[in-house]
Design an enzyme around this catalytic site. Sequence first.
Site, PDB file in Angstrom:
ATOM      1  N   PRO A 126      44.689  45.789  41.208  1.00 42.40           N
ATOM      2  CA  PRO A 126      43.311  46.942  41.621  1.00 42.40           C
ATOM      3  C   PRO A 126      43.734  48.093  42.589  1.00 42.40           C
ATOM      4  O   PRO A 126      44.339  47.991  42.816  1.00 42.40           O
ATOM      5  CB  PRO A 126      42.558  45.582  43.305  1.00 42.40           C
ATOM      6  CG  PRO A 126      43.554  44.530  42.176  1.00 42.40           C
ATOM      7  CD  PRO A 126      45.002  44.743  41.474  1.00 42.40           C
ATOM      8  N   GLU A 127      42.769  48.525  42.224  1.00 43.41           N
ATOM      9  CA  GLU A 127      42.604  49.900  43.137  1.00 43.41           C
ATOM     10  C   GLU A 127      41.765  50.090  44.071  1.00 43.41           C
ATOM     11  O   GLU A 127      40.608  49.421  44.376  1.00 43.41           O
ATOM     12  CB  GLU A 127      42.728  51.010  42.098  1.00 43.41           C
ATOM     13  CG  GLU A 127      43.684  51.177  41.285  1.00 43.41           C
ATOM     14  CD  GLU A 127      43.575  52.654  39.885  1.00 43.41           C
ATOM     15  OE1 GLU A 127      42.731  53.650  40.189  1.00 43.41           O
ATOM     16  OE2 GLU A 127      44.116  52.156  38.778  1.00 43.41           O
TER      17      GLU A 127
END
Length: 273
Positions: A2-3
């Site tokens: 996840p960014e």
Amino acid sequence: MPELPEVETIGRGLKEYLVGRYIKNVEVFAERLREPLDSLLDKRLPGKKVLDVRRRGRYLIVELEGDLALLMHFGMSGVLKTVPLKQSRAKHEHVIFDLGEGDSLRFECPRRFSLLKLLELAPGAEPAELAKLGVEPLGDEFNADYFCRAAQKRKLSVKEFLMLNEVVTGIGNIYATEALFKVNISPLRPACGITHAEAAKLIDEVKKILKKSIEVGGTTFSDYRQLDGSTGKYVLALDVYGRAGEKCRICQSDLATVKQGGRTTVYCPRCQK
């Protein structure tokens, strides 16, 4: 992994769901993820009220009564789930928080690269573990002047530079790849060779893309899920990331791929100079 948009989405959902509730009990079913999970067995944790949830880079900080906080990072495959407490535990649900009223919050991580730990932390304070993180990409500090100062004498590629957490935190492979395509900058160029004008356009595009992705719940390719189990929809807007071997939507040339810092970069050699 996840960014920023994905972590921001999870954090917003978690804040709405958790703030004002109490952690009644905690069950731990593994010795460690990225780090040992023994801090979660602290006797001060049960009974604590959740005061706030905030994001820093790709980390979430869940503030609790008594100057305590839970620090979370989702690694490659970490997922938070809200399910009835009576539901049977899945194989990779390593931590279960009993929230009362028959509800539970569960931390699942098949690859065990995630982080979950209890800290002593005053409200609003920065955890020592995050002291080396750079500026937030959506903040005013991330601007062309800052970019050019930080990039001086950096022969590292501009793509890899955007992903340096000590420079700007939260931009990963997906959004660095997409932003560079939007402004026609080759990911292969050295960061020190980006002009002030180019940096201004690039940063403006980074901010636009991150905000658009947050609006639609981020990007889901494999493990990432929102708190309710739904997927992020920004995958539908991607121009180059994940499209290796396909045609550029602008010029119809073949998209190229290259390994940068251990990650695959997809770009258009004709459009991006």
